[in-house]
Design an enzyme around this catalytic site. Sequence first.
Site, short mmCIF file in Angstrom:
data_model
loop_
_atom_site.label_atom_id
_atom_site.label_comp_id
_atom_site.label_asym_id
_atom_site.label_seq_id
_atom_site.Cartn_x
_atom_site.Cartn_y
_atom_site.Cartn_z
N LEU A 16 -12.89 10.48 -14.62
CA LEU A 16 -12.70 9.16 -15.24
C LEU A 16 -12.00 9.26 -16.60
CD1 LEU A 16 -16.14 7.45 -14.46
CD2 LEU A 16 -14.06 7.49 -13.08
N CYS A 17 -11.64 8.09 -17.13
CA CYS A 17 -11.03 7.96 -18.45
C CYS A 17 -12.03 8.43 -19.52
CB CYS A 17 -10.68 6.49 -18.69
SG CYS A 17 -10.13 6.11 -20.35
N PRO A 18 -11.61 9.15 -20.55
CA PRO A 18 -10.23 9.55 -20.83
C PRO A 18 -9.89 10.94 -20.30
CG PRO A 18 -11.55 10.08 -22.73
CD PRO A 18 -12.50 9.51 -21.69
N MET A 19 -10.86 11.60 -19.62
CA MET A 19 -10.63 13.00 -19.26
C MET A 19 -9.52 13.17 -18.24
SD MET A 19 -12.30 14.73 -21.32
CE MET A 19 -12.20 16.40 -20.72
N ASN A 20 -9.27 12.14 -17.41
CA ASN A 20 -8.16 12.29 -16.46
C ASN A 20 -6.83 12.43 -17.21
OD1 ASN A 20 -8.18 9.58 -17.21
ND2 ASN A 20 -8.76 8.83 -15.19
#
Lengths: 81, 138
Positions: A16-20
Amino acid sequence: MSEFHIDDRLDLRGVLCPMNFVKAKLKLEEMESGQMLEVTLDDGEPMRSVPRSIKEEGHKIVSVQKTDANAYRLVILRGQD
Amino acid sequence: MTVQKDKLAFVINTASYERVCFALGLAAAAAATGKDVRILFGHGGIVRLKTGCTNMMGEETDSWVRSQVKWGLGTGRLPFISELLEALKKLGSKVYACPTAMELHQIKQEQLVKEVDEVRSLVIFVNDDMKDASTLYV
């Protein structure tokens, strides 16, 4: 079968955001300008935000393919620093 | 005072998993889009910088969110705090430990995780890192 020479791949399904975006950015930083990165992303928010952020970083998305009902495969041309 | 659009200072004064995780996620998003990010862990948050405690989840985390956090970590939907710290370092962000917080929690410098740049006092953080920055207190 991709028509591009893929230099590296990243499967971001389930991330998920922001790790993507962070993971895509860090992977692109490891690569050379002109190389191709294939990224698999979930449909929905990841497909709305990650490609946009990647383009804002100066990279080019040269291909977008739907792989199944819930995911897309993007080919990204690594831009200049 | 002029606030630089591209400089963000974070003061993390909680150890509750979801708060630290969200703050570091915000910091990582900022760093990944080219912002200059500085993070100071204070009294409440310093334990997250102690080796072996970065990803722990116990009473420091609000009980009502523990099950969601465990589910998120188990399914890979939520990052580990250690993963966020590692990403922040690769993105060039600075991570500091407050010496007073370390003293209160009896944490020695050699017990800090490798992602910590230095032990930095509040005065130096205020003068060097918060100067011209937008500051977020968590």
